[in-house]
Design an enzyme around this catalytic site. Structure first.
Site, PDB file in Angstrom:
ATOM      1  CE  LYS A  48      47.031  51.044  36.693  1.00 31.79           C
ATOM      2  NZ  LYS A  48      48.293  50.456  36.146  1.00 31.79           N
ATOM      3  CD  GLU A  52      37.302  37.699  38.652  1.00 34.11           C
ATOM      4  OE1 GLU A  52      37.953  36.716  39.071  1.00 34.11           O
ATOM      5  OE2 GLU A  52      36.082  37.657  38.451  1.00 34.11           O
ATOM      6  CB  THR A  76      45.967  46.259  44.650  1.00 33.75           C
ATOM      7  OG1 THR A  76      47.331  45.908  44.785  1.00 33.75           O
ATOM      8  CG2 THR A  76      45.856  47.558  43.901  1.00 33.75           C
ATOM      9  N   GLY A  77      43.273  45.110  45.840  1.00 37.15           N
ATOM     10  CA  GLY A  77      41.819  44.969  45.711  1.00 37.15           C
ATOM     11  C   GLY A  77      41.083  45.618  46.877  1.00 37.15           C
ATOM     12  CB  CYS A 100      44.820  34.203  39.621  1.00 37.07           C
ATOM     13  SG  CYS A 100      43.864  33.659  38.183  1.00 37.07           S
ATOM     14  CD  GLU A 152      52.532  49.487  37.697  1.00 36.09           C
ATOM     15  OE1 GLU A 152      51.403  49.177  37.284  1.00 36.09           O
ATOM     16  OE2 GLU A 152      52.789  49.632  38.911  1.00 36.09           O
ATOM     17  N   GLY A 212      43.759  41.758  40.184  1.00 36.80           N
ATOM     18  CA  GLY A 212      45.091  41.943  40.754  1.00 36.80           C
ATOM     19  C   GLY A 212      45.160  41.336  42.145  1.00 36.80           C
ATOM     20  N   GLY A 213      46.076  41.831  42.944  1.00 38.55           N
ATOM     21  CA  GLY A 213      46.323  41.244  44.256  1.00 38.55           C
ATOM     22  C   GLY A 213      45.299  41.675  45.304  1.00 38.55           C
ATOM     23  CD  GLU A 271      48.138  35.010  44.621  1.00 38.57           C
ATOM     24  OE1 GLU A 271      48.214  36.208  44.938  1.00 38.57           O
ATOM     25  OE2 GLU A 271      47.455  34.603  43.669  1.00 38.57           O
TER      26      GLU A 271
HETATM   27  N1  LIG Z   1      41.275  36.278  39.939  1.00 42.86           N
HETATM   28  C1  LIG Z   1      41.819  36.393  38.744  1.00 42.86           C
HETATM   29  O1  LIG Z   1      41.220  36.086  37.737  1.00 42.86           O
HETATM   30  C2  LIG Z   1      43.237  36.905  38.616  1.00 42.86           C
HETATM   31  C3  LIG Z   1      43.838  36.890  37.363  1.00 42.86           C
HETATM   32  C4  LIG Z   1      45.147  37.347  37.239  1.00 42.86           C
HETATM   33  C5  LIG Z   1      45.838  37.797  38.351  1.00 42.86           C
HETATM   34  N2  LIG Z   1      45.217  37.799  39.552  1.00 42.86           N
HETATM   35  C6  LIG Z   1      45.969  38.225  40.742  1.00 42.86           C
HETATM   36  O2  LIG Z   1      46.755  39.363  40.445  1.00 42.86           O
HETATM   37  C7  LIG Z   1      47.884  39.407  41.340  1.00 42.86           C
HETATM   38  C8  LIG Z   1      49.140  39.702  40.561  1.00 42.86           C
HETATM   39  O3  LIG Z   1      49.000  40.843  39.810  1.00 42.86           O
HETATM   40  P1  LIG Z   1      49.703  42.229  40.170  1.00 42.86           P
HETATM   41  O4  LIG Z   1      50.971  41.988  40.929  1.00 42.86           O
HETATM   42  O5  LIG Z   1      49.742  43.026  38.927  1.00 42.86           O
HETATM   43  O6  LIG Z   1      48.652  42.845  41.163  1.00 42.86           O
HETATM   44  P2  LIG Z   1      48.618  44.310  41.769  1.00 42.86           P
HETATM   45  O7  LIG Z   1      47.466  44.320  42.696  1.00 42.86           O
HETATM   46  O8  LIG Z   1      49.943  44.725  42.280  1.00 42.86           O
HETATM   47  O9  LIG Z   1      48.344  45.246  40.510  1.00 42.86           O
HETATM   48  C9  LIG Z   1      47.196  45.062  39.702  1.00 42.86           C
HETATM   49  C10 LIG Z   1      46.867  46.380  39.025  1.00 42.86           C
HETATM   50  O10 LIG Z   1      46.475  47.321  40.015  1.00 42.86           O
HETATM   51  C11 LIG Z   1      47.176  48.545  39.802  1.00 42.86           C
HETATM   52  N3  LIG Z   1      47.235  49.268  41.076  1.00 42.86           N
HETATM   53  C12 LIG Z   1      48.187  49.211  42.034  1.00 42.86           C
HETATM   54  N4  LIG Z   1      47.849  50.029  43.064  1.00 42.86           N
HETATM   55  C13 LIG Z   1      46.665  50.604  42.760  1.00 42.86           C
HETATM   56  C14 LIG Z   1      45.792  51.516  43.413  1.00 42.86           C
HETATM   57  N5  LIG Z   1      46.074  52.012  44.618  1.00 42.86           N
HETATM   58  N6  LIG Z   1      44.636  51.866  42.800  1.00 42.86           N
HETATM   59  C15 LIG Z   1      44.321  51.356  41.583  1.00 42.86           C
HETATM   60  N7  LIG Z   1      45.114  50.491  40.908  1.00 42.86           N
HETATM   61  C16 LIG Z   1      46.269  50.108  41.486  1.00 42.86           C
HETATM   62  C17 LIG Z   1      48.500  48.097  39.225  1.00 42.86           C
HETATM   63  O11 LIG Z   1      49.160  49.166  38.599  1.00 42.86           O
HETATM   64  C18 LIG Z   1      48.022  47.012  38.262  1.00 42.86           C
HETATM   65  O12 LIG Z   1      47.531  47.589  37.080  1.00 42.86           O
HETATM   66  C19 LIG Z   1      47.930  38.059  42.000  1.00 42.86           C
HETATM   67  O13 LIG Z   1      47.460  38.162  43.311  1.00 42.86           O
HETATM   68  C20 LIG Z   1      46.983  37.218  41.149  1.00 42.86           C
HETATM   69  O14 LIG Z   1      46.411  36.129  41.820  1.00 42.86           O
HETATM   70  C21 LIG Z   1      43.939  37.380  39.710  1.00 42.86           C
HETATM   71  C1  LIG Z   2      42.459  33.774  34.916  1.00 45.69           C
HETATM   72  N1  LIG Z   2      43.674  33.157  34.344  1.00 45.69           N
HETATM   73  C2  LIG Z   2      43.685  31.746  34.705  1.00 45.69           C
HETATM   74  C3  LIG Z   2      43.608  33.280  32.890  1.00 45.69           C
HETATM   75  C4  LIG Z   2      44.858  33.834  34.736  1.00 45.69           C
HETATM   76  C5  LIG Z   2      45.082  33.934  36.158  1.00 45.69           C
HETATM   77  O1  LIG Z   2      46.104  34.434  36.580  1.00 45.69           O
END
Ligand SMILES: NC(=O)c1ccc[n+]([C@@H]2O[C@H](COP(=O)([O-])OP(=O)(O)OC[C@H]3O[C@@H](n4cnc5c(N)ncnc54)[C@H](O)[C@@H]3O)[C@@H](O)[C@H]2O)c1
Ligand SMILES: C[N+](C)(C)CC=O
Length: 508
Positions: free
Chosen positions: A186, A261, A243-244, A295, A189, A239-240, A399
């Site tokens: 998934k 992650e 949500t994590g 990230c 969106e 993701g964030g 962040e």
């Molecule tokens: N550690 C890493 O490698 C890495 C890489 C890229 C991004 N990120 C992090 O991602 C974040 C930004 O991304 P974002 O705004 O898309 O994050 P987000 O947490 O808002 O969304 C991530 C994903 O989770 C889904 N989601 C939302 N609510 C959910 C739920 N209740 N259950 C299951 N899935 C759900 C979203 O639709 C999306 O697909 C930042 O915090 C960034 O640091 C981390």
């Molecule tokens: C993991 N990286 C660095 C590719 C993207 C992070 O948002």
């Protein structure tokens, strides 16, 4: 007239879920329009999955996994499949990069570089598959063969963010297929297009139906069930943090494996003996590449007090010169934020810092037409340097995920380490010093998953990626990244079975 936006093959698609080997619309018939963040133009129409679609996708993945149609293919052959997928991505690189750029608003050249990293990832796991044949364990008994087998974990759910859409998905798809898993992906969106194209590649290469499944839709509706469902064995989430936490809590009910992650608050530590020009240039890259929507962005500058004034003055001067622009603007050095809502979040972060006593040295607001032609119609935010920051301020701890950098100063090595580790996160960071011993010593003390010494941002498919602390659980990439999609099974075979005599034979 043909513009880059209306060349997108997904502009009027509409049947973008990929379930059990076929592209299909959402059960509800709903669709979503994807708009380019740089100018608001509609660039794709995709199916909007809900919970029922995700359940269908999970069921298809489960059936395919339980049938053994992919998991019983020899691992080296699964690797060959990934190498062929890499070649398809090479052949379709321009199309994929365009779709990624239109969804994210990032510069085309950045999407092309992302494609190179995606291809490297498929090649890496293609070659790694089949190399790990398990291991024999010495059972201290000549009549016993004891070995560890690595088996696919089963059905993997993969949930990914919008900032590096296909790259973050590739870090999951490639090891999952190498390990023999079936999966449901998934994507975010806002940025589903390249995931849809990826399913085309897997389908065209003959991946058995049900092994790869895709649901394009919102988190709460299409995503939540992926963490909860009993037929999912692993949920791998990028993701964030907020949500994590939800994903981990939802997964607990069925005690499934969880890989997270998450975000970071990444320190970029600059000592007085650093190569000034290289450190300065990389501080800009670390903070402002992809407008800070990375990230591992080096959004927290931790700098020795003796060079702070000169370094920050120069940082401000250079940040003010950064050219913002759309994806096809040859002069642009960085682009728009993903959405109006995200821009508001970034601005609220900056305003909170000001309210707490920090000082905005440049930027600190959205860009307008006065800042550059076309900037007023996209989600552009000016590169922002914030100084007079202390560790307790929200700008030092939260962040921003936008084009911001905060400045904190130190006088001793211990202080630098303390500031850099003063975070709930622990994803990445950098150390700048020409004293190799000091740099290595400080790197060892930093509690972050990746440390760059005299560099910022590179990552390699063969090197593990992931976070300490609340930046996550588990690792992607490298051999450990494959291990996330495997279970270790101990097989103990007695070649000479004997009566143990543990329970005496008694006359009944
Ligand atoms: N550690 C890493 O490698 C890495 C890489 C890229 C991004 N990120 C992090 O991602 C974040 C930004 O991304 P974002 O705004 O898309 O994050 P987000 O947490 O808002 O969304 C991530 C994903 O989770 C889904 N989601 C939302 N609510 C959910 C739920 N209740 N259950 C299951 N899935 C759900 C979203 O639709 C999306 O697909 C930042 O915090 C960034 O640091 C981390
Ligand atoms: C993991 N990286 C660095 C590719 C993207 C992070 O948002």
């Amino acid at each position: 007239m043909s513009s880059p936006s209306n060349q997108n093959p997904l502009l009027h698609h509409g049947a973008t879920l990929f379930i059990d080997g076929a592209f299909t619309p959402a059960a509800s018939g709903e669709t979503r329009t994807i708009n380019c963040p740089a100018n608001g133009e509609a660039v794709a129409t995709v199916s909007e999955a809900g919970e029922a679609d995700s359940i269908k996708a999970i069921e298809a993945a489960r059936r395919s996994f339980d049938s053994g149609i992919w998991s019983s293919v020899p691992a080296a052959q699964r690797g060959d499949f990934l190498l062929k997928a890499a070649e398809q991505l090479v052949a379709r690189k321009a199309e994929f990069a365009l779709a990624e750029t239109l969804d994210t608003g990032k510069r085309l050249v950045e999407s092309e570089l992302d494609m190179d990293d995606i291809i490297s990832c498929f090649r890496y796991f293609g070659k790694l598959a089949g190399q790990e044949a398990g291991r024999v364990v010495d059972a201290n008994d000549p009549n016993v063969i004891s070995r560890i087998d690595y088996e696919p974990v089963g059905v993997a759910a993969m949930i990914t963010p919008w900032n590096y859409p296909l790259l973050q998905a590739a870090w999951k798809i490639a090891p999952a297929l190498a390990a023999g898993c079936s999966f449901v992906l998934k994507p975010a969106e806002l940025t589903p297009s390249t995931a849809i194209l990826m399913m085309e590649v897997l389908k065209d290469l003959g991946l058995p139906a049900g092994v790869a499944n895709l649901v394009t839709g919102a988190g709460a509706q299409a995503g939540a069930v992926l963490s909860e469902h009993k037929d999912v064995d692993l949920v791998s989430f990028t993701g964030g943090l907020v949500t994590g936490r939800k994903v981990a809590a939802a997964a607990a009910g069925t005690v499934k494996k969880v890989a997270l992650e998450l975000g970071g608050k990444n320190p970029n530590v600059v000592f007085a003996d650093a190569d000034f020009d290289a450190a300065l240039d990389n501080a800009l890259n670390g903070a402002f590449v992809h407008s800070g929507q990375v990230c591992s962005a080096g959004a927290r500058l931790v700098i020795h007090e003796s060079i702070a004034e000169k370094f920050v003055d120069e940082l401000v001067r250079r940040a003010q010169q950064i050219t913002l622009g759309g994806p096809f603007d040859q002069k642009a050095e960085t682009g728009a934020l993903i959405s109006a809502a995200h821009l508001e979040k970034v601005d609220a972060y900056v305003q909170a810092g000001i309210a707490e006593g920090a000082r905005v040295r440049c930027g600190g607001r959205r860009a307008t037409e006065q800042d550059g032609a076309g900037l007023g119609s996209g989600h552009f935010y000016l590169p922002t340097v914030i100084d007079q920051v202390t560790g307790s301020m929200s700008v030092a701890q939260d962040e921003a995920f936008g084009p911001t950098i905060t400045v904190e100063t130190f006088s001793t090595e211990d202080q630098a380490v303390a500031i850099a580790n003063d975070t709930i996160y622990g994803l990445a960071g950098a150390v700048w010093s020409q004293d190799a011993g000091k740099a290595a010593r400080v790197a060892k003390r930093l509690r972050h998953g990746t440390i760059w010494i005299n560099d910022y941002h590179p990552y390699l498919p063969q090197a593990e990626w992931g976070g300490f602390g609340q930046s996550g659980v588990g690792r992607e990439l490298g051999p450990t990244g494959l291990g996330e999609y495997q279970e270790a099974k101990h097989v103990y075979q007695n070649l000479n079975p004997q009566v143990t005599g543990w329970f005496a034979q008694k006359q009944s």
